[in-house]
Design an enzyme around this catalytic site. Structure first.
Site, PDB file in Angstrom:
ATOM      1  CE  LYS A  13      -2.360  -0.923   3.803  1.00 60.01           C
ATOM      2  NZ  LYS A  13      -1.754  -2.188   4.233  1.00 60.01           N
ATOM      3  NE  ARG A  88      -4.183  -1.659  10.315  1.00 61.36           N
ATOM      4  CZ  ARG A  88      -3.110  -1.025   9.842  1.00 61.36           C
ATOM      5  NH1 ARG A  88      -3.158   0.254   9.569  1.00 61.36           N
ATOM      6  NH2 ARG A  88      -1.994  -1.689   9.638  1.00 61.36           N
ATOM      7  NE  ARG A 127       7.457  -3.153   5.891  1.00 63.32           N
ATOM      8  CZ  ARG A 127       6.185  -2.817   6.062  1.00 63.32           C
ATOM      9  NH1 ARG A 127       5.436  -2.524   5.018  1.00 63.32           N
ATOM     10  NH2 ARG A 127       5.652  -2.824   7.257  1.00 63.32           N
ATOM     11  NE  ARG A 154       6.348  -0.886  10.368  1.00 66.47           N
ATOM     12  CZ  ARG A 154       5.132  -0.789   9.845  1.00 66.47           C
ATOM     13  NH1 ARG A 154       4.965  -0.132   8.699  1.00 66.47           N
ATOM     14  NH2 ARG A 154       4.098  -1.334  10.426  1.00 66.47           N
ATOM     15  NE  ARG A 165       2.105  -5.285  11.296  1.00 65.15           N
ATOM     16  CZ  ARG A 165       3.165  -5.015  10.517  1.00 65.15           C
ATOM     17  NH1 ARG A 165       4.319  -5.626  10.724  1.00 65.15           N
ATOM     18  NH2 ARG A 165       3.065  -4.146   9.558  1.00 65.15           N
TER      19      ARG A 165
HETATM   20  P1  AMP Z   1       0.885   0.230   9.489  1.00 69.01           P
HETATM   21  O1  AMP Z   1       2.105   1.067   9.307  1.00 69.01           O
HETATM   22  O2  AMP Z   1      -0.305   0.765   8.714  1.00 69.01           O
HETATM   23  O3  AMP Z   1       1.118  -1.235   9.256  1.00 69.01           O
HETATM   24  O4  AMP Z   1       0.452   0.385  11.045  1.00 69.01           O
HETATM   25  C1  AMP Z   1       1.320  -0.025  12.091  1.00 69.01           C
HETATM   26  C2  AMP Z   1       0.521  -0.228  13.366  1.00 69.01           C
HETATM   27  O5  AMP Z   1      -0.119   1.006  13.754  1.00 69.01           O
HETATM   28  C3  AMP Z   1      -0.629  -1.231  13.276  1.00 69.01           C
HETATM   29  O6  AMP Z   1      -0.189  -2.569  13.443  1.00 69.01           O
HETATM   30  C4  AMP Z   1      -1.523  -0.759  14.415  1.00 69.01           C
HETATM   31  O7  AMP Z   1      -0.999  -1.130  15.677  1.00 69.01           O
HETATM   32  C5  AMP Z   1      -1.409   0.758  14.309  1.00 69.01           C
HETATM   33  N1  AMP Z   1      -2.428   1.321  13.385  1.00 69.01           N
HETATM   34  C6  AMP Z   1      -2.212   1.953  12.199  1.00 69.01           C
HETATM   35  N2  AMP Z   1      -3.361   2.328  11.637  1.00 69.01           N
HETATM   36  C7  AMP Z   1      -4.352   1.919  12.473  1.00 69.01           C
HETATM   37  C8  AMP Z   1      -5.768   1.977  12.424  1.00 69.01           C
HETATM   38  N3  AMP Z   1      -6.423   2.531  11.392  1.00 69.01           N
HETATM   39  N4  AMP Z   1      -6.465   1.445  13.474  1.00 69.01           N
HETATM   40  C9  AMP Z   1      -5.828   0.889  14.524  1.00 69.01           C
HETATM   41  N5  AMP Z   1      -4.495   0.771  14.613  1.00 69.01           N
HETATM   42  C10 AMP Z   1      -3.750   1.284  13.600  1.00 69.01           C
END
Ligand code: AMP
Length: 207
Positions: A13, A88, A127, A154, A165
């Site tokens: 994404k 989400r 990654r 990360r 996840r």
């Molecule tokens: P990402 O970089 O989008 O994979 O997000 C990393 C982490 O941030 C996720 O595993 C969640 O813990 C938190 N996070 C990001 N976006 C959301 C969301 N829309 N709702 C809840 N948690 C989020």
């Protein structure tokens, strides 16, 4: 153009968002990036979010909805945005609809980058991201190929957290595919191909 990007963590994404932003001048709203910045700055939000993020769990809906609502009120989102990593959950999608209704800025598409879980586990564990410019690369990049910055992994890109996840995605986020199909906004693209091939299809589908 107002777009929601859907897809499992590691589906690509962020990479596709970066290309769309370059080409169409859209504003990128990545809730993951916003939360990681808050963790780095040690803000109240960051302290609250870190334990969920480290475990691969979702930050509570009210926290994240507040964050996105505030971000959408900023003027740079008026000419189009890409929401990456939000919504989400169905509650987040419903709250987003309500907010965009108020702002009279409806969504044009919900773009699903579709990749199988087995592919994702390998992708995420290898990654690496650039500390300086956010470039998303892999373990093969000793330094950032864009700016020469230091690459890092990360905290949540380890196998146990990645598996959680993906479970969270299946349970909480994948129902949004039907949600947006029902709104006639879903555009689904096979993301298990070369980045530029995926992007060509993304552009075709959005035009
Ligand atoms: P990402 O970089 O989008 O994979 O997000 C990393 C982490 O941030 C996720 O595993 C969640 O813990 C938190 N996070 C990001 N976006 C959301 C969301 N829309 N709702 C809840 N948690 C989020």
């Amino acid at each position: 153009m107002n777009i929601v990007l859907l897809g499992a963590p590691g589906a690509g994404k962020g990479t596709q968002a970066a290309k769309l932003i370059d080409e169409y001048g859209l504003t990128h709203i990545s809730t993951g990036d916003m939360l990681r910045a808050a963790v780095k700055e040690g803000t109240e939000l960051g302290l609250q979010a870190k334990k969920y993020m480290d475990a691969g769990d979702l930050v509570p809906d009210d926290v994240i909805i507040g964050l996105v609502t505030e971000r959408l009120s900023q003027p740079d989102t008026a000419n189009g945005f890409i929401l990456d990593g939000f919504p989400r959950t169905t509650a987040q999608a419903v709250a987003l609809d309500a907010e965009l209704g108020k702002l009279e800025r409806p969504l044009d598409a919900a773009l699903l980058i579709d990749v199988k879980p087995e592919v994702i586990i390998n992708r995420l564990c290898s990654r690496r991201m650039c500390k300086e410019c956010g470039y998303i690369g892999s373990v093969a990049d000793a330094v950032c190929p864009v700016c020469g910055g230091e690459m890092y992994q990360r905290d949540d890109d380890n196998e146990a957290t990645v598996r959680n996840r993906l479970d969270v995605y299946e349970k909480s986020t994948s129902p949004l595919i039907d949600y947006y199909r029902g709104c006639d906004l879903l555009v689904s693209i096979d993301g298990d191909r070369d980045v530029d091939v995926v992007y060509a299809d993304v552009k075709d589908a959005l035009n």
